[in-house]
Scaffold this motif. Structure first.
Motif, PDB file in Angstrom:
ATOM      1  N   ASN A 154      -5.537  -3.425  -7.215  1.00 18.13           N
ATOM      2  CA  ASN A 154      -4.571  -2.627  -7.235  1.00 18.13           C
ATOM      3  C   ASN A 154      -3.306  -3.515  -7.650  1.00 18.13           C
ATOM      4  O   ASN A 154      -2.912  -4.499  -7.267  1.00 18.13           O
ATOM      5  CB  ASN A 154      -4.190  -1.979  -6.074  1.00 18.13           C
ATOM      6  CG  ASN A 154      -5.196  -0.848  -5.681  1.00 18.13           C
ATOM      7  OD1 ASN A 154      -6.179  -0.615  -6.591  1.00 18.13           O
ATOM      8  ND2 ASN A 154      -5.195  -0.321  -4.334  1.00 18.13           N
TER       9      ASN A 154
ATOM     10  N   GLN B 243      -5.285   0.583 -11.095  1.00 17.24           N
ATOM     11  CA  GLN B 243      -6.546   0.250 -10.065  1.00 17.24           C
ATOM     12  C   GLN B 243      -7.958   0.266 -10.664  1.00 17.24           C
ATOM     13  O   GLN B 243      -8.175   0.881 -11.684  1.00 17.24           O
ATOM     14  CB  GLN B 243      -6.203   1.299  -8.771  1.00 17.24           C
ATOM     15  CG  GLN B 243      -6.521   2.911  -9.586  1.00 17.24           C
ATOM     16  CD  GLN B 243      -6.566   3.966  -8.429  1.00 17.24           C
ATOM     17  OE1 GLN B 243      -5.903   3.560  -7.283  1.00 17.24           O
ATOM     18  NE2 GLN B 243      -6.902   5.038  -8.745  1.00 17.24           N
TER      19      GLN B 243
ATOM     20  N   ASP C 157       0.800  -1.236   0.079  1.00 15.79           N
ATOM     21  CA  ASP C 157      -0.029  -0.127   0.080  1.00 15.79           C
ATOM     22  C   ASP C 157       0.819   1.251  -0.022  1.00 15.79           C
ATOM     23  O   ASP C 157       0.332   2.201  -0.616  1.00 15.79           O
ATOM     24  CB  ASP C 157      -0.965   0.139   1.264  1.00 15.79           C
ATOM     25  CG  ASP C 157      -2.190  -0.860   1.097  1.00 15.79           C
ATOM     26  OD1 ASP C 157      -2.340  -1.622   0.098  1.00 15.79           O
ATOM     27  OD2 ASP C 157      -2.874  -1.282   2.006  1.00 15.79           O
TER      28      ASP C 157
ATOM     29  N   ARG D 185       2.032   6.221  -7.285  1.00 15.68           N
ATOM     30  CA  ARG D 185       1.044   7.184  -7.979  1.00 15.68           C
ATOM     31  C   ARG D 185       1.456   8.563  -7.951  1.00 15.68           C
ATOM     32  O   ARG D 185       1.048   9.264  -8.871  1.00 15.68           O
ATOM     33  CB  ARG D 185      -0.236   6.871  -7.379  1.00 15.68           C
ATOM     34  CG  ARG D 185      -0.892   5.527  -7.430  1.00 15.68           C
ATOM     35  CD  ARG D 185      -2.323   5.529  -6.860  1.00 15.68           C
ATOM     36  NE  ARG D 185      -3.082   5.916  -7.734  1.00 15.68           N
ATOM     37  CZ  ARG D 185      -4.198   6.912  -6.865  1.00 15.68           C
ATOM     38  NH1 ARG D 185      -4.416   6.895  -5.660  1.00 15.68           N
ATOM     39  NH2 ARG D 185      -4.789   7.754  -7.735  1.00 15.68           N
TER      40      ARG D 185
ATOM     41  N   THR E  77     -11.933  -4.359  -5.251  1.00 16.18           N
ATOM     42  CA  THR E  77     -10.961  -3.408  -5.669  1.00 16.18           C
ATOM     43  C   THR E  77      -9.508  -4.514  -6.061  1.00 16.18           C
ATOM     44  O   THR E  77      -9.103  -5.200  -5.444  1.00 16.18           O
ATOM     45  CB  THR E  77     -10.434  -2.290  -4.784  1.00 16.18           C
ATOM     46  OG1 THR E  77      -9.938  -2.996  -3.588  1.00 16.18           O
ATOM     47  CG2 THR E  77     -11.652  -1.477  -4.556  1.00 16.18           C
TER      48      THR E  77
ATOM     49  N   THR F 141       0.030  -7.382  -6.748  1.00 16.87           N
ATOM     50  CA  THR F 141      -1.179  -7.064  -6.771  1.00 16.87           C
ATOM     51  C   THR F 141      -1.972  -7.362  -5.351  1.00 16.87           C
ATOM     52  O   THR F 141      -1.608  -8.318  -4.738  1.00 16.87           O
ATOM     53  CB  THR F 141      -1.981  -7.678  -7.805  1.00 16.87           C
ATOM     54  OG1 THR F 141      -3.332  -7.340  -7.967  1.00 16.87           O
ATOM     55  CG2 THR F 141      -1.960  -9.302  -7.855  1.00 16.87           C
TER      56      THR F 141
END
Length: 195
Positions: A189, A170, A39, A46, A187, A67
């Protein structure tokens, strides 16, 4: 070996001594620590520069990384941690590949290794900017205690740095199924470095 790869290598507990001999591996980080590390890296990535058009033109190749899939079901999300193996094809305008090798955190410190994969199918590169890509993701993951089917949605991502050395993606997926519960939101990522 990129900075992220070196960090992951050390995080998994391997090092070499000053004299060149191998030092015994330390205990691998916990599942939660691995997810927290991902995370943090994902958030940092990003914030990196998007690839420019010149860099994107030479970005084709294989990308490997990590992932995290989260399935939302009212309480704390169910979290799956896996590997990403993607191919950027600039001529074809796609980012495709697979997400596999997943582990799911169960109750307490119990973990379950899952079979199956999530398949990434590229749609386009250069959507609203040169570095942006869109892909679809689908598939199922199963284990003794897990039966997961990813719902419908889109993975949005960007090629990063100049020259391009990594990518981040994402997406939010609706109507996922987990252990007999339908209509869940998931979700996905993804963070990967160029091989």
């Amino acid at each position: 070996m990129g900075a992220r790869t070196i960090g992951l290598f050390l995080a998994l507990g391997f090092a070499t001594g000053c004299g060149g001999g191998a030092v015994a591996p330390t205990q691998a980080p916990s599942f939660s620590a691995q997810v927290d590390s991902f995370d943090a890296e994902f958030s940092r990535a990003r914030g990196q520069d998007f690839s420019t058009s010149g860099s994107v033109s030479s970005a084709s190749g294989s990308y490997s990384g990590t992932t995290v899939v989260r399935v939302l079901d009212g309480g704390a999300p169910s979290t799956f941690l896996g590997d990403a193996s993607l191919t950027v094809d600039i001529a074809g305008g796609t980012v495709s590949g697979s997400l596999r090798g997943f582990t799911r955190r169960l109750s307490g410190s119990n973990e379950e290794h899952l079979n199956g994969r999530l398949t990434v199918r590229g749609q386009s590169i250069g959507v609203s900017q040169d570095s942006e890509f869109i892909s679809t993701v689908s598939g199922t993951l199963t284990g003794d205690s897990t039966d997961f089917r990813l719902g419908s949605g889109t993975l949005f991502g960007d090629l990063l740095q100049n020259p391009t050395s990594s990518l981040v993606g994402q997406g939010t997926f609706t109507n996922s199924t987990l252990d007999g519960r339908n209509g869940l939101t998931s979700t996905v990522n993804v963070l990967a470095d160029k091989d």
